[in-house]
Write a protein that holds these residues in place. Structure first.
Motif, PDB file in Angstrom:
ATOM      1  N   PRO A 188       0.829  -1.536   0.195  1.00  0.00           N
ATOM      2  CA  PRO A 188       0.008   0.100  -0.088  1.00  0.00           C
ATOM      3  C   PRO A 188       0.896   1.253  -0.273  1.00  0.00           C
ATOM      4  N   THR A 189       0.209   2.562  -0.889  1.00  0.00           N
ATOM      5  CA  THR A 189       1.063   3.640  -0.826  1.00  0.00           C
ATOM      6  C   THR A 189       1.133   4.426  -0.154  1.00  0.00           C
ATOM      7  N   VAL A 190       1.970   5.105   0.499  1.00  0.00           N
ATOM      8  CA  VAL A 190       1.767   6.377   1.989  1.00  0.00           C
ATOM      9  C   VAL A 190       1.967   7.873   1.306  1.00  0.00           C
ATOM     10  N   LEU A 191       1.749   8.653   0.587  1.00  0.00           N
ATOM     11  CA  LEU A 191       1.772   9.717  -0.038  1.00  0.00           C
ATOM     12  C   LEU A 191       2.608  10.717   2.064  1.00  0.00           C
ATOM     13  N   VAL A 192       3.726  11.194   2.186  1.00  0.00           N
ATOM     14  CA  VAL A 192       4.200  12.051   3.228  1.00  0.00           C
ATOM     15  C   VAL A 192       4.344  13.673   2.569  1.00  0.00           C
ATOM     16  N   VAL A 193       3.275  13.957   3.247  1.00  0.00           N
ATOM     17  CA  VAL A 193       3.659  15.887   2.192  1.00  0.00           C
ATOM     18  C   VAL A 193       4.052  16.884   3.834  1.00  0.00           C
ATOM     19  N   GLU A 194       5.033  17.539   3.725  1.00  0.00           N
ATOM     20  CA  GLU A 194       6.175  17.536   4.698  1.00  0.00           C
ATOM     21  C   GLU A 194       6.887  18.490   4.398  1.00  0.00           C
ATOM     22  N   ASP A 195       6.831  19.743   4.395  1.00  0.00           N
ATOM     23  CA  ASP A 195       8.025  20.811   4.328  1.00  0.00           C
ATOM     24  C   ASP A 195       9.516  20.980   5.088  1.00  0.00           C
ATOM     25  N   GLU A 196       9.540  20.001   6.011  1.00  0.00           N
ATOM     26  CA  GLU A 196      10.463  20.293   6.729  1.00  0.00           C
ATOM     27  C   GLU A 196      11.173  18.933   6.707  1.00  0.00           C
ATOM     28  N   ASN A 202       5.787  20.292  -0.263  1.00  0.00           N
ATOM     29  CA  ASN A 202       4.988  21.025  -0.705  1.00  0.00           C
ATOM     30  C   ASN A 202       3.979  21.116  -1.197  1.00  0.00           C
ATOM     31  N   GLY A 203       2.359  22.140  -0.862  1.00  0.00           N
ATOM     32  CA  GLY A 203       0.993  21.549  -1.381  1.00  0.00           C
ATOM     33  C   GLY A 203       0.720  21.196  -2.950  1.00  0.00           C
ATOM     34  N   GLU A 204       1.658  21.993  -3.912  1.00  0.00           N
ATOM     35  CA  GLU A 204       1.894  21.873  -5.116  1.00  0.00           C
ATOM     36  C   GLU A 204       2.221  20.680  -5.545  1.00  0.00           C
ATOM     37  N   GLU A 205       3.023  20.101  -4.979  1.00  0.00           N
ATOM     38  CA  GLU A 205       4.130  18.914  -5.755  1.00  0.00           C
ATOM     39  C   GLU A 205       3.003  18.246  -5.228  1.00  0.00           C
ATOM     40  N   ALA A 206       2.580  17.951  -3.779  1.00  0.00           N
ATOM     41  CA  ALA A 206       1.437  16.763  -3.595  1.00  0.00           C
ATOM     42  C   ALA A 206       0.701  16.734  -4.382  1.00  0.00           C
ATOM     43  N   LEU A 207      -0.338  18.230  -4.824  1.00  0.00           N
ATOM     44  CA  LEU A 207      -1.319  17.666  -5.721  1.00  0.00           C
ATOM     45  C   LEU A 207      -0.674  16.821  -7.099  1.00  0.00           C
ATOM     46  N   LEU A 208       0.602  16.960  -7.712  1.00  0.00           N
ATOM     47  CA  LEU A 208       1.154  16.284  -9.187  1.00  0.00           C
ATOM     48  C   LEU A 208       1.095  14.887  -8.651  1.00  0.00           C
ATOM     49  N   VAL A 209       1.553  15.167  -6.953  1.00  0.00           N
ATOM     50  CA  VAL A 209       2.099  13.332  -7.345  1.00  0.00           C
ATOM     51  C   VAL A 209       0.245  12.857  -6.836  1.00  0.00           C
ATOM     52  N   VAL A 210      -0.074  12.547  -6.565  1.00  0.00           N
ATOM     53  CA  VAL A 210      -1.252  12.109  -6.385  1.00  0.00           C
ATOM     54  C   VAL A 210      -2.864  12.228  -8.154  1.00  0.00           C
ATOM     55  N   ASP A 211      -1.825  12.981  -8.786  1.00  0.00           N
ATOM     56  CA  ASP A 211      -2.103  12.787 -10.133  1.00  0.00           C
ATOM     57  C   ASP A 211      -1.839  12.350 -10.805  1.00  0.00           C
ATOM     58  N   GLU A 212      -0.661  11.539 -10.564  1.00  0.00           N
ATOM     59  CA  GLU A 212       0.582  10.619 -11.049  1.00  0.00           C
ATOM     60  C   GLU A 212       0.804   9.140 -10.431  1.00  0.00           C
ATOM     61  N   TRP A 227      -0.557  20.496   8.060  1.00  0.00           N
ATOM     62  CA  TRP A 227      -1.080  22.056   7.565  1.00  0.00           C
ATOM     63  C   TRP A 227      -0.381  22.706   7.270  1.00  0.00           C
ATOM     64  N   MET A 228       0.741  23.657   8.371  1.00  0.00           N
ATOM     65  CA  MET A 228       1.321  24.245   7.788  1.00  0.00           C
ATOM     66  C   MET A 228       2.968  25.047   7.082  1.00  0.00           C
ATOM     67  N   MET A 229       2.396  24.560   6.196  1.00  0.00           N
ATOM     68  CA  MET A 229       2.948  24.773   5.103  1.00  0.00           C
ATOM     69  C   MET A 229       3.261  26.220   3.975  1.00  0.00           C
ATOM     70  N   PRO A 230       4.297  27.002   3.301  1.00  0.00           N
ATOM     71  CA  PRO A 230       4.019  27.928   2.453  1.00  0.00           C
ATOM     72  C   PRO A 230       3.235  27.882   1.345  1.00  0.00           C
ATOM     73  N   ASN A 231       2.982  29.322   0.688  1.00  0.00           N
ATOM     74  CA  ASN A 231       1.931  29.091   0.007  1.00  0.00           C
ATOM     75  C   ASN A 231       0.727  28.264  -0.095  1.00  0.00           C
ATOM     76  N   LEU A 232       1.219  26.862  -0.418  1.00  0.00           N
ATOM     77  CA  LEU A 232      -0.386  26.367  -0.581  1.00  0.00           C
ATOM     78  C   LEU A 232      -0.904  25.029   0.963  1.00  0.00           C
ATOM     79  N   SER A 233      -1.464  25.176   1.661  1.00  0.00           N
ATOM     80  CA  SER A 233      -1.600  25.032   3.033  1.00  0.00           C
ATOM     81  C   SER A 233      -2.117  23.432   2.955  1.00  0.00           C
ATOM     82  N   GLY A 234      -1.346  22.355   3.692  1.00  0.00           N
ATOM     83  CA  GLY A 234      -2.322  21.375   4.272  1.00  0.00           C
ATOM     84  C   GLY A 234      -4.121  21.592   3.823  1.00  0.00           C
ATOM     85  N   ILE A 235      -4.272  22.622   4.619  1.00  0.00           N
ATOM     86  CA  ILE A 235      -5.967  21.992   4.624  1.00  0.00           C
ATOM     87  C   ILE A 235      -6.568  23.140   3.151  1.00  0.00           C
TER      88      ILE A 235
END
Length: 229
Positions: free
Chosen positions: A6-14, A37-47, A57-65
């Motif tokens: 199973p695949t887990v996507l980790v989205v974390e700016d640190e 970051n949030g932008e990269e997360a959306l791209l990864v989910v699409d691919e 939650w707390m990421m620059p530009n596009l927040s986790g929320i």
């Protein structure tokens, strides 16, 4: 990478936290994707659609929320479980995260052991056969632990690829899977297989499922792919 994992996507700016999380998830047997970051997360989910997303939650530009909100408003991604990570411990923040669509909310600093348990809990919902749960669709029964399949009580012999194909279909009945998505889920991204190979194995799966009679449960959606039911 094994397509069975199973695949887990980790989205974390640190970077340090992202690596610790990824290391522990891989040690638990998960296939891990990362986004910083949030932008990269959306791209990864699409691919490469993950089974669970661990989202800061707390990421620059596009927040986790905001990432959560966008994913939960899209038909193709709304069913992916999201575990929100946040240093915000106030109840109002937790409520906001859950109302935005997060399936779970974990406050930093967190126990890695507890987070792993929460990932497995979400996985039981999104991809039950990966944790040994039986799947049923009409008269078809698939046992993820024993790797046995039956239809109307009669055993069905499947090769390993056909078994993975059927399991993928049964985890999300009625969902239409493109050939490219099936290649990623069943064969894995690190293996080159022609999309026509998908057609061959779907044909084998159909033949096996109908060996004792009954209707063809696999539906061809012209120009889109395949679905169960």
């Amino acid at each position: 990478m094994s397509a069975d994992k199973p695949t887990v996507l980790v989205v974390e700016d640190e970077p340090a936290q992202r690596e610790v999380l990824s290391y522990n998830l891989a040690a638990e047997g998960f296939r891990v994707c990362q986004a910083e970051n949030g932008e990269e997360a959306l791209l990864v989910v699409d691919e490469d659609t993950p089974d669970v997303i661990v989202l800061d939650w707390m990421m620059p530009n596009l927040s986790g929320i905001e990432v959560c909100r966008r994913l939960k408003t899209r038909q193709a991604t709304r069913a992916i479980p999201i575990i929100m990570l946040s240093a915000r411990s106030e109840e109002v923040d937790k409520v906001r995260g859950l109302e935005t669509g997060a399936d779970d909310y974990v406050i930093k600093p967190y126990s890695v052991v507890e987070l792993m348990a929460r990932v497995r809990a979400q996985l039981r919902r999104s991809r039950p056969s990966a944790v040994g749960v039986q799947l049923e669709f009409d008269d078809i029964l698939l046992d993820g632990e024993t790797h046995k399949v039956s239809r109307s009580g009669k055993p069905i012999k499947l090769g390993p690829t056909e078994f993975r194909l059927l399991r993928n279909f049964m985890e999300k009945p009625a969902r239409v899977w493109s050939r490219e998505q099936l290649l990623d889920r069943v064969w894995g991204r690190d293996i080159y297989v022609d999309t026509r190979t998908v057609d061959v194995h779907v044909g084998r799966l159909r033949k096996a499922l109908m060996q004792h009679g009954g209707d063809d449960p696999v539906r061809t959606v012209r120009g889109a792919g395949y679905a169960l039911g």
